[in-house]
Design a protein around this motif. Structure first.
Motif, PDB file in Angstrom:
ATOM      1  N   TYR A   1       0.848  -1.187   0.000  1.00 56.41           N
ATOM      2  CA  TYR A   1       0.000   0.000   0.000  1.00 56.41           C
ATOM      3  C   TYR A   1       0.882   1.234   0.000  1.00 56.41           C
ATOM      4  O   TYR A   1       1.954   1.211   0.562  1.00 56.41           O
ATOM      5  CB  TYR A   1      -0.832   0.049   1.290  1.00 56.41           C
TER       6      TYR A   1
ATOM      7  N   ASN B   1      -5.583  -2.110  -2.740  1.00 62.64           N
ATOM      8  CA  ASN B   1      -4.340  -2.828  -2.983  1.00 62.64           C
ATOM      9  C   ASN B   1      -4.194  -3.156  -4.460  1.00 62.64           C
ATOM     10  O   ASN B   1      -4.975  -3.896  -5.021  1.00 62.64           O
ATOM     11  CB  ASN B   1      -4.353  -4.127  -2.166  1.00 62.64           C
TER      12      ASN B   1
ATOM     13  N   GLU C   1      -0.422 -12.068  10.750  1.00 61.89           N
ATOM     14  CA  GLU C   1      -0.847 -10.897   9.970  1.00 61.89           C
ATOM     15  C   GLU C   1      -1.912 -10.113  10.719  1.00 61.89           C
ATOM     16  O   GLU C   1      -2.671 -10.672  11.506  1.00 61.89           O
ATOM     17  CB  GLU C   1      -1.448 -11.372   8.635  1.00 61.89           C
ATOM     18  N   ASP C   2      -1.979  -8.833  10.433  1.00 64.25           N
ATOM     19  CA  ASP C   2      -3.052  -8.027  11.014  1.00 64.25           C
ATOM     20  C   ASP C   2      -4.368  -8.292  10.287  1.00 64.25           C
ATOM     21  O   ASP C   2      -5.390  -8.530  10.903  1.00 64.25           O
ATOM     22  CB  ASP C   2      -2.706  -6.526  10.977  1.00 64.25           C
ATOM     23  N   ILE C   3      -4.301  -8.276   8.947  1.00 69.38           N
ATOM     24  CA  ILE C   3      -5.536  -8.378   8.174  1.00 69.38           C
ATOM     25  C   ILE C   3      -5.272  -8.999   6.815  1.00 69.38           C
ATOM     26  O   ILE C   3      -4.278  -8.694   6.159  1.00 69.38           O
ATOM     27  CB  ILE C   3      -6.219  -6.985   8.075  1.00 69.38           C
TER      28      ILE C   3
ATOM     29  N   GLU D   1      -6.782  -9.403   3.132  1.00 70.35           N
ATOM     30  CA  GLU D   1      -7.789  -8.770   2.293  1.00 70.35           C
ATOM     31  C   GLU D   1      -7.781  -9.400   0.901  1.00 70.35           C
ATOM     32  O   GLU D   1      -8.371 -10.461   0.698  1.00 70.35           O
ATOM     33  CB  GLU D   1      -7.539  -7.259   2.240  1.00 70.35           C
ATOM     34  N   SER D   2      -7.056  -8.817  -0.059  1.00 67.53           N
ATOM     35  CA  SER D   2      -7.010  -9.402  -1.412  1.00 67.53           C
ATOM     36  C   SER D   2      -6.301 -10.756  -1.410  1.00 67.53           C
ATOM     37  O   SER D   2      -6.597 -11.632  -2.223  1.00 67.53           O
ATOM     38  CB  SER D   2      -6.273  -8.457  -2.366  1.00 67.53           C
ATOM     39  N   GLY D   3      -5.337 -10.899  -0.487  1.00 66.35           N
ATOM     40  CA  GLY D   3      -4.534 -12.117  -0.434  1.00 66.35           C
ATOM     41  C   GLY D   3      -3.196 -11.960  -1.156  1.00 66.35           C
ATOM     42  O   GLY D   3      -2.339 -12.828  -1.066  1.00 66.35           O
ATOM     43  N   TYR D   4      -3.000 -10.843  -1.842  1.00 63.15           N
ATOM     44  CA  TYR D   4      -1.757 -10.627  -2.593  1.00 63.15           C
ATOM     45  C   TYR D   4      -0.525 -10.677  -1.678  1.00 63.15           C
ATOM     46  O   TYR D   4       0.495 -11.268  -2.025  1.00 63.15           O
ATOM     47  CB  TYR D   4      -1.777  -9.279  -3.318  1.00 63.15           C
ATOM     48  N   THR D   5      -0.630 -10.006  -0.527  1.00 64.23           N
ATOM     49  CA  THR D   5       0.521  -9.944   0.380  1.00 64.23           C
ATOM     50  C   THR D   5       0.924 -11.342   0.828  1.00 64.23           C
ATOM     51  O   THR D   5       2.086 -11.733   0.719  1.00 64.23           O
ATOM     52  CB  THR D   5       0.190  -9.072   1.620  1.00 64.23           C
TER      53      THR D   5
ATOM     54  N   LYS E   1     -11.076 -10.413   5.674  1.00 61.48           N
ATOM     55  CA  LYS E   1     -12.130  -9.842   4.824  1.00 61.48           C
ATOM     56  C   LYS E   1     -12.307 -10.764   3.626  1.00 61.48           C
ATOM     57  O   LYS E   1     -11.822 -10.449   2.525  1.00 61.48           O
ATOM     58  CB  LYS E   1     -11.702  -8.474   4.289  1.00 61.48           C
TER      59      LYS E   1
ATOM     60  N   PHE F   1     -12.993  -0.497   5.571  1.00 67.65           N
ATOM     61  CA  PHE F   1     -11.585  -0.228   5.878  1.00 67.65           C
ATOM     62  C   PHE F   1     -11.458   0.029   7.380  1.00 67.65           C
ATOM     63  O   PHE F   1     -12.120   0.909   7.922  1.00 67.65           O
ATOM     64  CB  PHE F   1     -11.055   0.972   5.093  1.00 67.65           C
ATOM     65  N   VAL F   2     -10.629  -0.756   8.033  1.00 63.92           N
ATOM     66  CA  VAL F   2     -10.516  -0.640   9.489  1.00 63.92           C
ATOM     67  C   VAL F   2      -9.141  -0.123   9.912  1.00 63.92           C
ATOM     68  O   VAL F   2      -8.155  -0.279   9.198  1.00 63.92           O
ATOM     69  CB  VAL F   2     -10.819  -1.988  10.189  1.00 63.92           C
TER      70      VAL F   2
ATOM     71  N   ASP G   1      -3.215   0.742  10.051  1.00 60.93           N
ATOM     72  CA  ASP G   1      -3.118   2.179   9.810  1.00 60.93           C
ATOM     73  C   ASP G   1      -4.001   2.647   8.663  1.00 60.93           C
ATOM     74  O   ASP G   1      -4.441   1.863   7.823  1.00 60.93           O
ATOM     75  CB  ASP G   1      -1.672   2.549   9.459  1.00 60.93           C
TER      76      ASP G   1
HETATM   77  P1  IMP Z   1      -3.906  -7.888   1.071  1.00 59.44           P
HETATM   78  O1  IMP Z   1      -2.581  -8.035   0.387  1.00 59.44           O
HETATM   79  O2  IMP Z   1      -4.895  -7.164   0.217  1.00 59.44           O
HETATM   80  O3  IMP Z   1      -4.453  -9.195   1.589  1.00 59.44           O
HETATM   81  O4  IMP Z   1      -3.728  -6.904   2.259  1.00 59.44           O
HETATM   82  C1  IMP Z   1      -2.917  -7.182   3.263  1.00 59.44           C
HETATM   83  C2  IMP Z   1      -2.377  -5.942   3.951  1.00 59.44           C
HETATM   84  O5  IMP Z   1      -3.035  -4.741   3.558  1.00 59.44           O
HETATM   85  C3  IMP Z   1      -2.630  -6.074   5.409  1.00 59.44           C
HETATM   86  O6  IMP Z   1      -1.565  -6.744   6.028  1.00 59.44           O
HETATM   87  C4  IMP Z   1      -2.737  -4.645   5.865  1.00 59.44           C
HETATM   88  O7  IMP Z   1      -1.465  -4.145   6.196  1.00 59.44           O
HETATM   89  C5  IMP Z   1      -3.293  -3.919   4.669  1.00 59.44           C
HETATM   90  N1  IMP Z   1      -4.770  -3.744   4.794  1.00 59.44           N
HETATM   91  C6  IMP Z   1      -5.731  -4.415   4.158  1.00 59.44           C
HETATM   92  N2  IMP Z   1      -6.961  -4.013   4.535  1.00 59.44           N
HETATM   93  C7  IMP Z   1      -6.758  -3.065   5.462  1.00 59.44           C
HETATM   94  C8  IMP Z   1      -7.641  -2.280   6.293  1.00 59.44           C
HETATM   95  O8  IMP Z   1      -8.888  -2.369   6.279  1.00 59.44           O
HETATM   96  N3  IMP Z   1      -7.041  -1.411   7.147  1.00 59.44           N
HETATM   97  C9  IMP Z   1      -5.695  -1.277   7.252  1.00 59.44           C
HETATM   98  N4  IMP Z   1      -4.842  -1.996   6.522  1.00 59.44           N
HETATM   99  C10 IMP Z   1      -5.358  -2.886   5.629  1.00 59.44           C
END
Ligand code: IMP
Ligand code: MG
Length: 178
Positions: free
Chosen positions: A70, A76, A99-101, A103-107, A131, A152-153, A159
């Motif tokens: 991000y 993302n 992990e904190d969260i 979302e897409s799963g890319y990370t 999510k 978005f949290v 953050d």
């Molecule tokens: P992903 O790659 O889309 O799964 O996102 C993973 C990373 O995006 C998380 O580890 C967070 O750091 C950040 N992220 C995703 N959604 C949120 C959100 O709602 N609030 C804050 N950070 C987020």
């Protein structure tokens, strides 16, 4: 006040405390006799990591990795960069990614691929928030604190534009603050 940045609380401090106790007990059970290495994905999982590890009643190792996907925004694009790699060679470890969260799963797709290629004994994922509706690639966490919708949290390590990680609870960001 920093709390004004939240329009609705998703998890209170007390709920987070209980989730950490529950997840810690389950992980303690599952990792008996294994060589647990907890890998915190910085910076978002810093608070979760420190609470969760105190609820794991086994000898365990910890390490930290920083990736970025991000640039201060709330969506993302899927470009994941390794900013800080692990110090430990994970070959003899049962790795648990914290992990904190999710979302897409890319990370996690990128992190799993990278760590998987180093031949750990096993590798699993624990996320505080999931999510599932926002998934872009197939990715499932083995341990989940709470499933939420596509809001978005912020808070508890998470953050918006590098702020609000220090909120002790998790809440939906107030649109006025975006
Ligand atoms: P992903 O790659 O889309 O799964 O996102 C993973 C990373 O995006 C998380 O580890 C967070 O750091 C950040 N992220 C995703 N959604 C949120 C959100 O709602 N609030 C804050 N950070 C987020
Ligand atoms: Mg993160």
């Amino acid at each position: 006040m920093i709390e004004d940045a939240v329009s609705k609380v998703i998890l209170t401090e007390e709920e987070i405390f209980e989730i950490n106790k529950k997840l810690g007990a389950k992980i303690t059970e599952d990792y008996k006799g294994k060589n647990l290495l907890m890998v915190s994905i910085l910076k978002g999982s810093s608070l979760f990591m420190s609470d969760l590890m105190r609820n794991i009643k086994l000898p365990c190792s910890v390490d930290f990795m920083e990736v970025s996907s991000y640039s201060g925004l709330t969506n993302n694009g899927g470009n994941v960069k390794i900013i800080k790699d692990l110090n430990i060679d994970i070959k003899d470890y049962d790795v648990l990614i914290v992990e904190d969260i999710l979302e897409s799963g890319y990370t996690l797709e990128c992190v799993m691929k990278m760590l998987g290629s180093r031949n750990p004994k096993s590798i699993k994922i624990c996320t505080m928030v999931d999510k599932p509706q926002k998934r872009k690639v197939e990715m499932k966490a083995d341990y989940v604190g709470k499933e939420i919708g596509d809001e978005f949290v912020i808070g508890y390590g998470m953050d918006y534009n590098e702020k609000y990680r220090n909120l002790p609870f998790i809440g939906i960001i107030n649109p006025k603050y975006i």
